[in-house]
Write a protein that holds these residues in place. Structure first.
Motif, PDB file in Angstrom:
ATOM      1  N   LEU A 116      -4.711 -10.509   3.000  1.00 28.36           N
ATOM      2  CA  LEU A 116      -4.876  -9.517   3.906  1.00 28.36           C
ATOM      3  C   LEU A 116      -5.046 -10.231   5.655  1.00 28.36           C
ATOM      4  O   LEU A 116      -5.538 -11.171   5.727  1.00 28.36           O
ATOM      5  CB  LEU A 116      -6.245  -8.621   3.609  1.00 28.36           C
ATOM      6  N   PHE A 137       0.678  -1.206  -0.185  1.00 25.03           N
ATOM      7  CA  PHE A 137       0.090  -0.105  -0.070  1.00 25.03           C
ATOM      8  C   PHE A 137       0.794   1.333  -0.054  1.00 25.03           C
ATOM      9  O   PHE A 137       0.574   2.365  -0.535  1.00 25.03           O
ATOM     10  CB  PHE A 137      -0.821  -0.092   1.164  1.00 25.03           C
ATOM     11  N   GLU A 138       1.899   1.334   0.556  1.00 23.99           N
ATOM     12  CA  GLU A 138       3.006   2.241   0.709  1.00 23.99           C
ATOM     13  C   GLU A 138       3.470   2.506  -0.796  1.00 23.99           C
ATOM     14  O   GLU A 138       3.736   3.773  -1.272  1.00 23.99           O
ATOM     15  CB  GLU A 138       3.966   2.261   1.597  1.00 23.99           C
ATOM     16  N   ARG A 167      -8.871  -0.800  -1.007  1.00 29.15           N
ATOM     17  CA  ARG A 167      -7.820  -0.277  -1.535  1.00 29.15           C
ATOM     18  C   ARG A 167      -7.528   1.418  -1.758  1.00 29.15           C
ATOM     19  O   ARG A 167      -6.579   2.021  -1.566  1.00 29.15           O
ATOM     20  CB  ARG A 167      -7.333  -0.787  -3.055  1.00 29.15           C
ATOM     21  N   THR A 176      -5.070   6.984   2.748  1.00 33.09           N
ATOM     22  CA  THR A 176      -4.414   7.065   4.109  1.00 33.09           C
ATOM     23  C   THR A 176      -2.889   7.037   3.752  1.00 33.09           C
ATOM     24  O   THR A 176      -2.163   7.981   4.611  1.00 33.09           O
ATOM     25  CB  THR A 176      -4.567   5.620   5.025  1.00 33.09           C
ATOM     26  N   ASN A 177      -2.297   6.496   2.795  1.00 31.47           N
ATOM     27  CA  ASN A 177      -0.903   6.285   2.575  1.00 31.47           C
ATOM     28  C   ASN A 177      -0.550   7.573   1.682  1.00 31.47           C
ATOM     29  O   ASN A 177       0.741   7.706   1.702  1.00 31.47           O
ATOM     30  CB  ASN A 177      -0.257   5.092   2.030  1.00 31.47           C
ATOM     31  N   GLN A 192      -9.239   3.242   0.315  1.00 25.03           N
ATOM     32  CA  GLN A 192      -8.947   3.913   1.522  1.00 25.03           C
ATOM     33  C   GLN A 192      -7.537   3.704   1.955  1.00 25.03           C
ATOM     34  O   GLN A 192      -7.047   4.673   2.683  1.00 25.03           O
ATOM     35  CB  GLN A 192     -10.153   3.090   2.695  1.00 25.03           C
ATOM     36  N   LYS A 193      -6.988   2.678   1.614  1.00 22.34           N
ATOM     37  CA  LYS A 193      -5.516   2.631   1.926  1.00 22.34           C
ATOM     38  C   LYS A 193      -4.665   3.615   1.188  1.00 22.34           C
ATOM     39  O   LYS A 193      -3.742   4.062   1.729  1.00 22.34           O
ATOM     40  CB  LYS A 193      -5.025   0.941   1.425  1.00 22.34           C
TER      41      LYS A 193
END
Length: 398
Positions: free
Chosen positions: A315, A90-91, A339, A345-346, A341-342
């Motif tokens: 996950l 995700f990063e 994905r 966030t990232n 939302q991730k």
């Protein structure tokens, strides 16, 4: 048969080398398997471990453990890399998507360059923008990403359709700097769209950005530079087509064979079925029908669902799924929303790390290890050749 009577050996073929290597690997694996089983069965250092069990348990354990250990040795490195990638996926996705902001800024700069409103160091033809796009993280032609630009991109992500607008299935989802495709789409030229159906649709991020900045006005600027380039390229093309060939005239081509020389996957499958119906027994055809019914051809949606399920199974946190009439659609949408939302966030974290590297003078991680396209270099040569044919200086001052 004497040595003199030995038949000629067939010429070496790449397939022969491959088969020999596979045979070597098979023999090596068999030897390793035997060594592991022998050690487990006879090495006294394990006797205390197996003492609480009857010998039959140890024998059964040796068989099972040997097979499992061979799998660990064969595939362990791959899955170790896979698990490592899961920890940072995700990063990494957020870092990749952060550069979408710079791609749009580079495209806007291209519009101005084509209109001869700006000059850019190192850019002499419009084809140079493709190479700049491939190495966008190294470009010094555009200013660093600002917090306001990030906020606009976050607003885009929040309302985007992840599957169509954000998912990066093949790497490099869009032709970010395809000026003609983007301009044609904005012109809404229906006839041209029908004539060139292969043209890329502009990224939805471009549309969103233009709606909130008014930068679609840049597409109204004239493409002065592109028109000049075409003039020189046309001169080169015309000269190339007139040049006589040194080779003799080829023999007349044989009449064209009207039969197909290749089949699509669907056509090939239909031909197999037709052949089986005509030449195979009734029993084989029943088996064929049963097999095909149990193993239908996978569609894109089927493959996407399989990728989605693999993603969800990896996950270690719950993913809510909304109710709906089709469980497959619901599963895909749940994964897409997760994905997204991730990503939301990232992205701010990726932005902070990006600015920290700028402050420290550290290079940004490369997005790709691909070599620059040679097309830009070739086009430069052709433009200079065209200028020479038109009696102009062989430079890019036009």
């Amino acid at each position: 048969m004497s040595e003199q009577e030995q038949p000629d050996q067939p010429a070496s073929h790449p397939r022969v080398g491959y088969l020999r290597e596979e045979a070597r690997k098979t023999q090596e694996a068999a030897a390793t398997t035997e060594a592991i089983a022998q050690d487990l069965s006879t090495n006294p250092r394990y006797d205390a471990f197996f003492a609480p069990y009857q010998p039959s348990v140890r024998a059964h354990f040796v068989s099972d453990y040997t097979n499992q250990k061979m799998l660990w040795l064969r595939f362990g490195d791959f899955y170790e890399r896979h698990l490592t990638g899961r920890l940072t996926q995700f990063e990494e996705e957020a870092y990749t998507r952060l550069w979408d902001i710079q791609q749009k800024k580079l495209f806007d700069l291209q519009c101005q360059w084509r209109a001869e409103l700006v000059t850019l160091e190192g850019v002499v033809t419009s084809y140079d923008f493709a190479n700049l796009s491939e190495a966008i993280e190294n470009s010094t032609l555009i200013p660093p990403i600002t917090r306001e630009e990030l906020d606009l991109y976050l607003r885009f992500v929040a309302q985007a359709d992840y599957g169509n607008d954000l998912a990066d299935r093949w790497g490099g989802r869009f032709s970010w700097q395809h000026y003609e495709d983007v301009k044609a789409a904005y012109a809404d030229e229906d006839d041209e769209a029908d004539e060139y159906p292969w043209r890329d649709e502009p990224p939805e991020w471009y549309l969103f950005h233009n709606q909130h900045t008014g930068h679609d006005q840049l597409l109204q600027l004239p493409d002065l530079r592109g028109q000049k380039e075409e003039r020189y390229l046309d001169a080169w093309r015309n000269d190339t087509s007139k040049q006589p060939t040194a080779s003799p005239a080829p023999d007349p081509a044989p009449p064209a064979d009207p039969r197909p020389f290749a089949l699509s996957y669907e056509e090939g499958l239909a031909l197999q079925n037709k052949f089986a119906q005509e030449f195979e027994s009734a029993q084989v055809n029943r088996q064929r029908t049963a097999y095909q019914a149990a193993n239908p051809t996978a569609t894109f949606d089927d493959e996407e669902l399989e990728r989605t399920l693999d993603f969800l199974q990896d996950l270690d946190e719950p993913v809510p799924i909304a109710a709906g009439p089709d469980w497959k659609t619901a599963v895909r949408q749940a994964a897409y929303e997760f994905r997204k939302q991730k990503l939301l966030t990232n992205l701010p974290l990726a932005f902070e790390a990006y600015h920290q590297r700028l402050a420290w003078g550290i290079a940004q991680p490369a997005l790709s290890d691909r070599e620059p396209h040679r097309l830009a270099e070739v086009v430069r040569e052709h433009i200079l050749a065209g200028r020479k044919l038109l009696g102009e200086p062989e430079d890019f001052n036009f």
